[in-house]
Design an enzyme around this catalytic site. Structure first.
Site, PDB file in Angstrom:
ATOM      1  N   ASP A  80       0.940  -1.145  -0.076  1.00  0.00           N
ATOM      2  CA  ASP A  80       0.144  -0.006  -0.150  1.00  0.00           C
ATOM      3  C   ASP A  80       0.602   1.190  -0.040  1.00  0.00           C
ATOM      4  O   ASP A  80       1.974   1.236   0.183  1.00  0.00           O
ATOM      5  CB  ASP A  80      -0.898   0.268   1.112  1.00  0.00           C
ATOM      6  N   GLU A 142       0.146  -1.442   5.767  1.00  0.00           N
ATOM      7  CA  GLU A 142       1.058  -0.888   6.568  1.00  0.00           C
ATOM      8  C   GLU A 142       0.855   0.502   7.095  1.00  0.00           C
ATOM      9  O   GLU A 142       1.287   0.896   8.014  1.00  0.00           O
ATOM     10  CB  GLU A 142       2.518  -1.103   5.665  1.00  0.00           C
TER      11      GLU A 142
HETATM   12 ZN   LIG Z   1       6.514   2.306   4.037  1.00  0.00          ZN
END
Ligand SMILES: [Zn+2]
Length: 384
Positions: A80, A142
């Protein structure tokens, strides 16, 4: 063998939006990126496993494995990206632009581009000679909850000996970082006419005591704990936001404070929460049922790996840089829970991450491919 080329791979992965955000209007699935990676690593002969995250439809982790058994090397990263600032990008964030020895695009260094580097490094190695498995992990979310890395840590289905997370460290090995906790304290009192304090319970006055206790705790943390690898050695506590009350002539009924704490290795979220509860206990006793403590996000532990360990030593020799402690968070604490020596090491500078016109400096290409090839050869391929 594969005909995949670094620039083409970069172009196709940057073109697939995979923004994660706590703002639902921004949040996107990472499925297209995961499918692309599944195709790349299948072409290299890896067994590919794609898993949808529990309770997060449209969010996927990918694990690709070549070689048998436990141990070996895990190369990890997140698929992401953060959202982008449409008014401040001068380039199209989803169209790779090569200009002035740089590759511009959202995720070029943070960090979808790292997967293109992995393929580039692996395609010229003789993976038929693996003595230990090589694994690739690509995670979801993340930038928001770290749900992908948390899922891998709780499944415990793999046991690598070594893990390298390719966040943009300027190709300097990172062996330690602090964690992050975001907490809220809400005081619910009782409103009333300000002419007589007995008419209510003043939430602002209680919060004043809370803040005094938090500042005491802040002092204790500084006096009692420290890790000399960090520029700011102690676990910090910062008062960040407060909101309460509406009118000078009303007793304030409600007040909310947001603050963060940064754990260090050895002083984890549980210990800090214990100290926090202890500090607040007298207020809970004095004003029962007025104080509520909640996480604004799930705590992220600190992380540290053995500076004398084989992985740090090898990465220092290969990169030519001494390992460092940094002050940003990564998925390393969760990957580390798999029981492996873990470092963060990747191309590009953190200063260019989460910025308009994010770019990879092309001078990183050769050294990054070299370091990845040396890591795989050292930890997974038989020596002659
Ligand atoms: Zn990163």
């Amino acid at each position: 063998m594969t005909s995949l080329k670094l620039l083409d791979m970069y172009r196709s992965i940057i073109a697939l939006p995979s923004i994660s955000s706590t703002e639902s209007s921004w949040d996107q699935s990472n499925e297209q990126v995961i499918r692309l990676l599944a195709d790349w690593f299948s072409q290299l002969g890896f067994a590919v496993e794609v898993t949808e995250l529990p309770d997060l439809p449209g969010k996927f982790n990918l694990l690709a494995t070549k070689g048998e058994g436990d141990g070996g090397l895990l190369l990890a990263g997140h698929t992401d990206t953060v959202p982008f600032d449409p008014g401040r990008w001068t380039k199209d964030p989803f169209k790779l632009t090569e200009e002035g020895n740089r590759l511009y695009g959202l995720g070029t260094i943070d960090m979808k581009g790292f997967f293109a580097f992995i393929v580039e490094a692996l395609k010229d190695l003789d993976l038929g000679k693996l003595t230990k498995p090589i694994r690739i992990l690509a995670t979801a979310d993340e930038e928001t909850t770290m749900a992908g890395a948390r899922a891998i840590a709780s499944a415990m289905s793999i046991k690598p000996d070594y893990a390298v997370i390719g966040e943009p460290t300027g190709l300097v090995p990172v062996m330690m970082h602090k964690g992050h906790m975001s907490e809220a304290i809400r005081i619910t009192g009782k409103s009333g006419h300000s002419s007589d304090p007995a008419n209510g319970i003043n939430a602002l006055e209680i919060m004043h005591q809370v803040m005094g206790r938090l500042l005491d705790l802040q002092r204790q943390l500084k006096e009692n704990y420290g890790n000399h690898h960090f520029k700011v050695p102690q676990p910090t506590l910062n008062l960040g936001h407060i909101n309460g009350g509406d009118s000078p002539n009303r007793i304030c009924a409600c007040c909310e404070l947001h603050f963060d704490m940064r754990p260090i290795p050895g002083v984890g979220p549980d210990e800090l929460l214990g100290l926090l509860h202890h500090a607040l206990e007298p207020i809970r006793e004095q004003y029962p049922k007025t104080l509520e403590l909640t996480h604004l996000h799930e705590p992220i532990p600190a992380y540290g790996t053995d500076p004398e360990g084989e992985l740090v030593q090898a990465a220092e020799a290969m990169s030519g840089h001494k390992a460092e402690a940094v002050n940003y968070c990564t998925e390393a604490p969760f990957i580390n829970q798999l029981g492996c020596q873990t470092i963060v090491l990747g191309p590009g500078h953190i200063a260019q991450a989460h910025q308009p016109d994010e770019y990879l400096d092309l001078s990183f290409v050769k050294p990054t491919v070299d370091v990845l090839q040396q890591l795989v050869s050292r930890f997974c391929i038989e020596k002659k």
